[in-house]
Design an enzyme around this catalytic site. Structure first.
Site, PDB file in Angstrom:
ATOM      1  N   GLU A  59       0.807  -1.222   0.000  1.00 11.79           N
ATOM      2  CA  GLU A  59       0.000   0.000   0.000  1.00 11.79           C
ATOM      3  C   GLU A  59       0.842   1.276   0.000  1.00 11.79           C
ATOM      4  OE1 GLU A  59      -2.167  -3.410   1.000  1.00 11.79           O
ATOM      5  OE2 GLU A  59      -0.599  -2.598   2.302  1.00 11.79           O
ATOM      6  N   ALA A  84       8.589 -18.544   2.862  1.00  9.44           N
ATOM      7  CA  ALA A  84       8.773 -19.785   2.101  1.00  9.44           C
ATOM      8  C   ALA A  84       8.079 -19.754   0.742  1.00  9.44           C
ATOM      9  CB  ALA A  84       8.252 -20.961   2.924  1.00  9.44           C
ATOM     10  N   HIS A  87       5.711 -14.791  -2.422  1.00 10.76           N
ATOM     11  CA  HIS A  87       5.063 -13.539  -2.022  1.00 10.76           C
ATOM     12  C   HIS A  87       6.085 -12.415  -1.811  1.00 10.76           C
ATOM     13  CE1 HIS A  87       1.941 -11.008  -0.336  1.00 10.76           C
ATOM     14  NE2 HIS A  87       2.696 -10.786   0.730  1.00 10.76           N
TER      15      HIS A  87
END
Length: 166
Positions: A59, A84, A87
């Site tokens: 954001e 992991a 992302h």
């Protein structure tokens, strides 16, 4: 963290300038301190800081753009710790691309003070805590103000001819 080559973060004379600081609330124990250091750096340079908080690092760019439209410089602060999954890569790319685009579109320095680290210990070492090796809140603010001064210098000397045709 490279640990070498940093130019230093000595305050610059930026009286009258405004610094927009936007920080993520994730890892608040670190980002809160980074915000404090960014505001202190702005004050040490004679600039005035405005602070906005957002949920996470993704954001940051949209609020950074809003701040860039009303401030001389923007400092984006956050902490992204590798996990992991992929992302981490998506978040880091999104933030970096967004902040770079804002700087170029708005013609104003936008400092990337988002810590992108493998471990929380690495983040603590860069967050400007008393035992940290680096202080990204402070250093990012000084770098942004220094860049704004350079942009002003280029703009004021734009009427002077340079190069081979001068």
């Amino acid at each position: 963290m490279a640990g070498f080559g940093e130019p230093g973060a000595t305050p610059v004379e930026a009286s009258g300038m405004t610094v927009g600081v936007v920080a993520a609330r994730w890892h608040a124990e670190l980002t809160d301190h980074m915000v404090e250091r960014a505001v202190a750096a702005a004050a040490a340079c004679g600039a005035r800081a405005t602070v906005a908080r957002v949920a996470g690092s993704v954001e940051l760019p949209v609020v950074a753009q809003a701040l860039a439209r009303r401030c001389d410089v923007v400092v984006a602060l956050g902490v992204v710790v590798r996990g992991a999954t992929a992302h981490f890569d998506y978040v880091c790319r999104s933030v970096t691309d967004g902040l770079t685009r804002i700087a170029l579109d708005e013609g104003k320095p936008v400092a990337h003070g988002v810590l992108t680290v493998d471990t929380i210990e690495q983040a603590r070492d860069r967050a400007g805590l008393p035992d940290s090796a680096e202080d990204k809140g402070w250093a990012s603010t000084i770098a942004a103000l220094d860049a704004a001064l350079a942009v002003r210098q280029v703009a004021t000397s734009a009427n002077q001819r340079v190069g081979f045709g001068a």
